[in-house]
Every structure is written in structure tokens, then in C-alpha cells.
Design a protein around this motif. Structure first.
Motif, PDB file in Angstrom:
ATOM      1  N   ASP A 208       1.979   4.094  -3.293  1.00 11.35           N
ATOM      2  CA  ASP A 208       1.471   5.486  -3.213  1.00 11.35           C
ATOM      3  C   ASP A 208       2.846   6.458  -3.457  1.00 11.35           C
ATOM      4  O   ASP A 208       3.637   6.644  -3.064  1.00 11.35           O
ATOM      5  CB  ASP A 208       1.203   5.525  -1.726  1.00 11.35           C
ATOM      6  CG  ASP A 208       0.561   6.996  -1.395  1.00 11.35           C
ATOM      7  OD1 ASP A 208      -0.614   7.473  -1.604  1.00 11.35           O
ATOM      8  OD2 ASP A 208       1.179   7.767  -0.574  1.00 11.35           O
TER       9      ASP A 208
ATOM     10  N   LYS B 135       0.831  -1.109   0.028  1.00 11.75           N
ATOM     11  CA  LYS B 135      -0.060  -0.007  -0.098  1.00 11.75           C
ATOM     12  C   LYS B 135       0.943   1.135   0.015  1.00 11.75           C
ATOM     13  O   LYS B 135       0.682   2.305  -0.607  1.00 11.75           O
ATOM     14  CB  LYS B 135      -0.818  -0.009   1.321  1.00 11.75           C
ATOM     15  CG  LYS B 135      -1.997   1.287   1.241  1.00 11.75           C
ATOM     16  CD  LYS B 135      -2.704   1.004   2.494  1.00 11.75           C
ATOM     17  CE  LYS B 135      -3.614   2.310   2.700  1.00 11.75           C
ATOM     18  NZ  LYS B 135      -4.809   2.132   3.825  1.00 11.75           N
ATOM     19  N   ARG B 136       2.085   1.050   0.636  1.00  7.92           N
ATOM     20  CA  ARG B 136       2.830   2.410   0.635  1.00  7.92           C
ATOM     21  C   ARG B 136       3.748   2.352  -0.546  1.00  7.92           C
ATOM     22  O   ARG B 136       3.827   3.436  -1.078  1.00  7.92           O
ATOM     23  CB  ARG B 136       3.735   2.276   1.990  1.00  7.92           C
ATOM     24  CG  ARG B 136       3.257   2.439   3.299  1.00  7.92           C
ATOM     25  CD  ARG B 136       3.876   2.002   4.450  1.00  7.92           C
ATOM     26  NE  ARG B 136       3.265   2.159   5.801  1.00  7.92           N
ATOM     27  CZ  ARG B 136       2.358   1.728   6.380  1.00  7.92           C
ATOM     28  NH1 ARG B 136       1.533   0.713   5.850  1.00  7.92           N
ATOM     29  NH2 ARG B 136       1.520   2.038   7.519  1.00  7.92           N
TER      30      ARG B 136
END
Length: 292
Positions: free
Chosen positions: A267, A263-264
Motif C-alpha cells: 500500500d 497488505k500494508r
């Protein structure tokens, strides 16, 4: 108002006599400050601070470039097109202690975001951050190659540049339950074409600075599944490190197979923070070392 009218009328007559009434070709002089203005505004507009006769504001000095004269090589791990060139990347090259494949495709998140895409994007952001500090930054590749370069050529790029520091950017493909980042340091080896004795110590310092800066910038925790549990792992089987003659480390920015890390990594805003952490870690290392 009765007091001001004659003065204004006299001023108007003076203007007419001077030929300024039409305004053609030049602006009419200002007789009174425009509505809502003040002496304070007038002082601010001509470069002097408001208040009681302060000094004129000095123009800003030249921007500080703490890394001027330094060269950094950033190595985006893998290549997005490696998957289309299996024969080329599977041929073996010498890494000093043995032989290994020229390169690999790298890993990817469950959604298909490739490690090679991540490392190339991050490398460009790191380059921007270091260049703003005055460093000369070279990438081992910038997306224009069909495949590679091979791991031995990646090490050679830093050597030929006479780099003050080199960082290879990666993301891990560990079991999905594991997460966190870590830095890989070169083991002190002296075998065949591999000789890291002179760079093992400085590379460890570089690695420690990267761990500290990356953790602070991203608020990520070091991986506990590998190395010392504090973000450092030492290896003697990586050609990109074994063949380096300049201080160099690998940074595994997270585990692409872990949902939280993925998820990081996917991003854009997080990648900005990651790039800042890498640039700051490199800068801390270089500012503590004399120029070569």
C-alpha cells in the motif's frame, strides 16, 4: 444616495481633468472600496492583521533544518534485476568473519510484489523525508544498476561517505503465520576485516529509535518470532553490518509472506507512513549525537 452623487460627480471631473478617463496605459484610481469590502479587508491585504492596530505580520523565518551537515546512507536491500544475474550475485565475497554470496534476489509477496521493488520505493521516500530536514542522503543504488551491489560494497558506501548513520531496508520472508517488523543490530565482533566494536553501541541506540518511531508512525507491532520480541535482533553474520565502520542497522519492515503484512507493504499510503517513521527514527538518533 442624494448626498453621494455630487461627490462622485466631482471626483469624476477631477479624473477627467487629469487625463485618467480613458484608462489607456494605466489603471484608474479607486475612489471608493469595491462592493463588499471593508476597512478590515484593506488592512489584511497590505500585510497588517485586522483588529485594533496590531503589528504588521512578519514574514516567516527560514525553515528549520535540524539535520543540516549530517550524512545518511540508505541501503535499499537487493535489486529488482538480481534475478537476471544469478552468476554475478552468487559469487562469494568476504564479510570479515566468513564468505557469503554477493547478494540475493530477496523475497516477495504471494501476489509477486518483490522485496527489491519495495525497498527501492521506500528508500526514495525516506530520502525525501530526510532531505527536507537538511540531511545529505546517499543511496547505495537507485535502480540504475543491472545487479547488486554486493553486501561488502553496501557497507563500503557508508564508510566512504563518512555517514553519521546508515540504514539497510528490507522485508522478511518468514513463515506465513508470522508477522511484524524488527531491526537487526550488529553484534560486537572483531575478526578478520570485521570490527564492529566501535559501532555496536551507537547502532543499538539507532535501532531503538527506529523501533519506536516506526511503530508510532505505522501502528505496526514488533515481530515476536525473532529477536527479543520487542523489535530488536542482534546478528554477527551479515556483511552489511560486519564491515560497517559507521552506526548501521537493518530494518525488516514486515513479513512479505504474511497476508496482513503484505497488505500494508503493498500500500502506497502505508509506505509513506513507513518512510516517515524511518526518517523520524534516524533524526532522533542524530539529534542526540554530536556532529563529527
Amino acid at each position: 444616495m442624494a448626498v453621494l452623487l455630487p461627490a462622485s460627480f466631482a471626483a469624476w471631473l477631477i479624473m477627467q481633468a487629469a487625463g485618467g478617463g480613458s484608462g489607456e496605459g494605466k489603471a484608474a484610481p479607486t475612489l471608493l472600496p469595491p462592493p463588499g469590502s471593508s476597512e478590515e479587508d484593506s488592512q489584511a491585504s497590505d500585510g497588517r492583521p485586522s483588529g485594533d492596530g496590531g503589528e504588521a505580520t512578519r514574514p516567516p523565518g527560514p525553515e528549520r533544518k535540524p539535520l543540516a551537515g549530517r550524512t545518511v546512507v540508505i541501503d535499499p536491500g537487493h535489486n529488482p534485476r538480481n534475478r537476471d544475474h544469478a552468476a554475478e550475485i552468487n559469487r562469494t565475497v568476504g564479510i570479515g568473519t566468513s564468505r557469503k554470496a554477493c547478494d540475493t534476489t530477496g523475497t516477495a509477496t504471494e501476489s509477486g510484489y518483490a522485496e527489491a521493488e519495495f525497498t527501492l520505493d521506500l528508500a526514495r521516500r525516506v530520502r525525501n523525508g530526510l532531505e527536507r530536514q537538511g540531511a545529505t542522503v546517499k543511496l547505495t543504488h537507485d535502480g540504475g544498476r543491472a545487479w547488486g551491489p554486493c553486501v561488502d560494497a553496501r557497507a563500503k558506501a557508508g564508510n566512504e561517505a563518512g555517514a553519521d548513520a546508515a540504514v539497510s531496508l528490507h522485508a522478511d520472508g518468514a513463515p506465513a503465520r508470522e508477522r511484524g517488523f524488527h531491526v537487526i543490530l550488529p553484534e560486537s565482533v572483531d575478526e578478520g576485516a570485521a570490527d564492529t566494536r566501535a559501532i555496536a553501541g551507537p547502532s543499538r541506540v539507532l535501532g531503538r529509535e527506529l523501533v519506536a518511531a516506526f511503530r508510532e508512525s505505522t501502528d505496526e507491532r514488533p515481530a515476536r518470532y525473532i529477536g527479543d520480541g520487542k523489535g530488536l535482533d542482534t546478528r554477527g553474520d551479515l556483511g552489511g553490518l560486519n564491515l560497517s565502520r559507521v552506526p548501521k542497522v537493518f530494518l525488516e519492515c514486515g513479513n512479505m509472506r504474511n497476508a496482513e503484512d503484505a497488505k500494508r507493504l503493498t500500500d502506497s499510503e502505508w509506505r509513506d507512513r513507513a518512510a516517515r517513521g524511518v526518517a523520524e527514527g534516524v533524526a532522533e538518533f542524530l539529534e542526540g549525537r554530536p556532529k563529527s
